[in-house]
Scaffold this active site. Structure first.
Site, short mmCIF file in Angstrom:
data_model
loop_
_atom_site.label_atom_id
_atom_site.label_comp_id
_atom_site.label_asym_id
_atom_site.label_seq_id
_atom_site.Cartn_x
_atom_site.Cartn_y
_atom_site.Cartn_z
N SER A 1 0.84 -1.20 0.00
CA SER A 1 0.00 0.00 0.00
C SER A 1 0.88 1.25 0.00
CB SER A 1 -0.89 0.01 1.24
OG SER A 1 -0.09 0.27 2.39
N LYS A 2 0.22 2.36 -0.18
CA LYS A 2 0.93 3.63 -0.18
C LYS A 2 1.59 3.85 1.19
CE LYS A 2 -0.17 8.44 -0.32
NZ LYS A 2 1.12 8.72 0.30
N ARG A 3 0.90 3.38 2.22
CA ARG A 3 1.45 3.55 3.57
C ARG A 3 2.79 2.82 3.75
NH1 ARG A 3 -2.65 1.55 6.76
NH2 ARG A 3 -4.09 2.15 5.10
N ASP B 1 5.38 5.10 2.43
CA ASP B 1 5.65 6.20 3.37
C ASP B 1 6.49 5.69 4.55
OD1 ASP B 1 4.13 7.74 1.73
OD2 ASP B 1 2.32 7.65 2.97
#
Ligand code: GLU
Length: 505
Positions: free
Chosen positions: A262-264, A267
């Site tokens: 995921s994008k998380r 990050d």
């Protein structure tokens, strides 16, 4: 099935930045199309107006341009099967919704959200299907006149797909084989909403694949649960004979291997999950992209190609042309592909090594300018040739090579303590005088003369070279000393040496 020209499509919904998994899906479609002399279509699936994000379509197109994934037809490319944006195909879908209503494969339902909620309270695990549809307010439970009256009154409705229970539905998937489910687990999916006069994803997707003569649907695993419904839709339209073959690609997994990337994760672990930097128009949030992070598009393509597929050999470096030759859907894995970000960096490093130094110079000169450095191109190219094996990103060349372009003003304390000896100032003065006397400042000549001088004087080579390095670089790193001095040239070398002697003595 008769021999049809291979036609595949990449059909994103413009709901934001394109995830790197979507890029891989597009890449596999591209490789498959090229390999089979087929067509690759770019279709925009924007029937869910609530999720529309301005700029997403342009972003997706720019991403593929950067990566070198080319489409043969579709939005912004033209073609004979348009329009290719689903929001521009309303009238087409209406006609096909009517066909399903007329042949009894679909029905009209008036249940309001409140009514549906009430049912959910009443029946545990409520699903709108064969077991419940006769308790609901729809054209199966109401008279024809009643239905017509409600429509005439402007009451909102949806069209639902009438799924026969207890049937085996087979999805013949190129990667997964025969996937079988029982139709009873499916609900009567909404195919069309009167509110915006638009179909849902399922109907638009099937109608378009049929009308655009798509032969293979290559897409992410997340769409596998929809596939049985899609098979049933083809059947309801009587299009089984021209139904595309399915290939559901493995998920991209978190670097740890547990769960979907995921994008998380990006990050959290500090890597991009989008091809280009993305500025979210709603939240203002900026997400990093592979392009802006310094990746070469060839490296990203190579890296993505091997996430879920391999050529069956140990070969890892594959150009787009090689990928087109070797790619095959049968060699795609069923299980998820762990996203190994270190591997992405490794690929970038390898592609930097393979790249022409002149080309790298084109990319590095702007970085130098940003740091206020204007250096002769010839020198930049030489430095790149010497130093590129030390970096994974072109921008990192700055930190690794800046001493070539900017003379040291300070001298690393630790190195100075260790490398600058009592007699260093004296030796460096002698060396500077010696180098100054040379007419030929080539690497070879310097080396020859200096080594002879060291021997004659009985100095230690290590001591001399370490001190010499400190004077030119300001610290203890860098390539071979005469590589450095010959690139710097006589004047700059002598200047740096004299200044260092002055400061360090
Ligand atoms: N619009 C869908 C998406 O956003 C397309 C899925 C498919 O390829 O059928 O990925």
């Amino acid at each position: 099935m008769s021999e049809r020209k291979v036609r595949v499509r990449f059909a994103p919904s413009p709901t934001g930045a394109l995830h790197i998994g979507g890029v891989r899906t597009a890449l596999y479609n591209y490789l498959f199309a090229r390999q089979n002399d087929g067509d690759l279509i770019f279709r925009i699936e924007d029937t869910d107006s609530n999720r529309f994000v301005p700029g997403a379509e342009e972003y997706i197109l720019e991403s593929f341009k950067w990566l070198g994934i080319k489409f043969d037809e579709g939005v912004s490319f033209g073609g004979n099967y348009g329009p290719y944006r689903q929001s521009e195909r309303r009238e087409i879908y209406k006609k096909y919704v009517q066909i399903l209503l007329d042949n009894g494969s679909a029905y009209i339902a008036f249940d309001t959200p409140e009514e549906l909620n009430a049912k959910r309270e009443e029946i545990k695990n409520f699903q709108y299907d064969a077991s419940t549809r006769m308790q609901m307010r729809n054209s199966l439970t109401m008279s024809k006149e009643e239905v017509e009256q409600l429509i005439a009154d402007g009451k909102q409705y949806v069209v639902r797909f009438k799924i026969e229970p207890n049937m085996e539905v087979h999805v013949n998937d190129i990667i997964r084989g025969d996937v079988v489910i029982n139709s009873s687990i499916l609900d009567d999916k909404v195919l069309f909403k009167s509110a915006d006069e638009l179909p849902t994803y399922h109907l638009a997707n099937i109608v378009d694949d049929h009308l655009m003569e798509v032969t293979h649907v290559i897409r992410g695993e997340e769409w596998l649960p929809s596939a049985p419904l899609h098979v049933l839709l083809y059947r309801a339209f009587g299009w089984e004979d021209s139904m595309p073959r399915f290939a559901h690609l493995p998920l991209l997994l978190k670097p740890e291997g547990n769960g979907k990337l995921s994008k998380r994760d990006g990050d959290r672990l500090g890597f991009p999950v989008f091809p280009l930097e993305w500025h979210d128009p709603k939240t203002g949030e900026i997400s990093s992209g592979y392009r802006e992070s310094g990746y070469l598009p060839e490296a990203v393509i190579n890296f993505l190609a091997l996430l879920g597929w391999n050529p069956g050999t140990e070969q890892e470096i594959l150009s787009m042309d090689e990928l087109i030759k070797l790619f095959n859907l049968e060699h795609c894995s069923k299980s998820g592909a762990r996203f190994d970000y270190e591997k992405a960096k490794w690929f970038n490093h390898e592609y930097i090594l393979m790249k022409d130094n002149e080309e790298i110079a084109d990319m590095f000169i702007p970085v130098l300018k940003e740091h206020g450095v204007e250096a002769p191109r010839e020198m930049v190219v030489k430095v790149i040739g010497m130093m590129k094996d030390r970096v994974s990103f072109i921008k990192d060349l700055w930190d690794t090579c800046k001493f070539f372009f900017v003379a040291p003003t300070e001298y690393d304390e630790k190195t100075r303590k260790k490398r600058w000896k009592e007699d260093s100032a004296k030796c460096m003065t002698e060396l500077a005088d010696l180098l100054e006397s040379l007419d030929d400042f080539s690497l070879e000549h310097q080396e020859e003369v200096v080594m002879k001088w060291i021997e004659e004087k009985g100095y230690g080579t290590g001591n001399i070279m370490n001190a010499f390095r400190l004077t030119l670089v300001g610290e203890g790193k860098g390539p071979h000393m005469f590589d450095i001095s010959s690139v710097l040239g006589k004047e700059e070398t002598i200047n740096r040496m004299r200044r260092a002697i002055d400061v360090l003595k």
